[in-house]
Design a protein around this motif. Structure first.
Motif, mmCIF file in Angstrom:
data_model
loop_
_atom_site.group_PDB
_atom_site.id
_atom_site.type_symbol
_atom_site.label_atom_id
_atom_site.label_comp_id
_atom_site.label_asym_id
_atom_site.label_seq_id
_atom_site.Cartn_x
_atom_site.Cartn_y
_atom_site.Cartn_z
ATOM 1 N N UNK A 9 0.848 -1.189 0.000
ATOM 2 C CA UNK A 9 0.000 0.000 0.000
ATOM 3 C C UNK A 9 0.886 1.243 0.000
ATOM 4 N N UNK A 10 0.367 2.275 -0.605
ATOM 5 C CA UNK A 10 1.048 3.563 -0.634
ATOM 6 C C UNK A 10 -0.003 4.629 -0.405
ATOM 7 N N UNK A 11 0.333 5.607 0.424
ATOM 8 C CA UNK A 11 -0.584 6.722 0.636
ATOM 9 C C UNK A 11 0.215 8.005 0.743
ATOM 10 N N UNK A 28 -3.967 0.412 -2.452
ATOM 11 C CA UNK A 28 -3.704 -0.871 -1.793
ATOM 12 C C UNK A 28 -3.791 -1.918 -2.898
ATOM 13 N N UNK A 29 -2.746 -2.744 -3.049
ATOM 14 C CA UNK A 29 -2.787 -3.721 -4.137
ATOM 15 C C UNK A 29 -3.949 -4.694 -3.926
ATOM 16 N N UNK A 37 -6.249 -2.438 5.709
ATOM 17 C CA UNK A 37 -5.064 -1.603 5.496
ATOM 18 C C UNK A 37 -5.467 -0.174 5.154
ATOM 19 N N UNK A 38 -6.439 -0.014 4.251
ATOM 20 C CA UNK A 38 -6.912 1.319 3.882
ATOM 21 C C UNK A 38 -7.461 2.074 5.077
ATOM 22 N N UNK A 65 -15.197 2.126 -6.759
ATOM 23 C CA UNK A 65 -14.391 1.802 -5.585
ATOM 24 C C UNK A 65 -15.277 1.867 -4.330
ATOM 25 N N UNK A 66 -16.196 0.917 -4.241
ATOM 26 C CA UNK A 66 -17.194 0.914 -3.166
ATOM 27 C C UNK A 66 -16.562 0.863 -1.780
ATOM 28 N N UNK A 67 -15.478 0.130 -1.628
ATOM 29 C CA UNK A 67 -14.830 0.009 -0.322
ATOM 30 C C UNK A 67 -14.308 1.345 0.180
ATOM 31 N N UNK A 68 -13.640 2.090 -0.687
ATOM 32 C CA UNK A 68 -13.090 3.385 -0.276
ATOM 33 C C UNK A 68 -14.202 4.398 -0.054
#
Length: 87
Positions: A9-11, A28-29, A37-38, A65-68
């Motif tokens: 993951x990168x933010x 997040x891959x 993780x997000x 991107x329903x999760x985000x």
């Protein structure tokens, strides 16, 4: 397996010059999505934003991107449609 570490993951939180706003990006891959993780990264970014006195975080999020989107709603982000993404 820690013998071959990988970035999962990168933010990033970039202050928008001359404002109290920042632009957020997060990736997040795929195989690590849905594991929290997000959520952890978003909470950390919110902490950093508070410390830096940032009062608005902007992000471009694809509609699929329903999760985000759910995560942002749970954290009281206001979502606005702009083109093909929500911010």
């Amino acid at each position: 397996d820690m013998s071959s570490p990988e970035i999962v993951a990168v933010t990033r939180l970039n202050r928008i010059p001359g404002t109290k706003h920042a632009q957020m990006t997060m990736t997040v891959i795929d195989r690590y999505q849905g594991r929290g993780i997000g959520r952890i990264l978003l909470h950390k970014l919110i902490e950093v934003a508070k410390q830096e006195k940032i009062d608005r975080i902007k992000a471009d999020i694809l509609e699929e991107n329903a999760g985000m989107l759910k995560l942002c709603r749970e954290n009281h982000f206001h979502l606005h449609k702009e083109g093909e993404s929500l911010i």
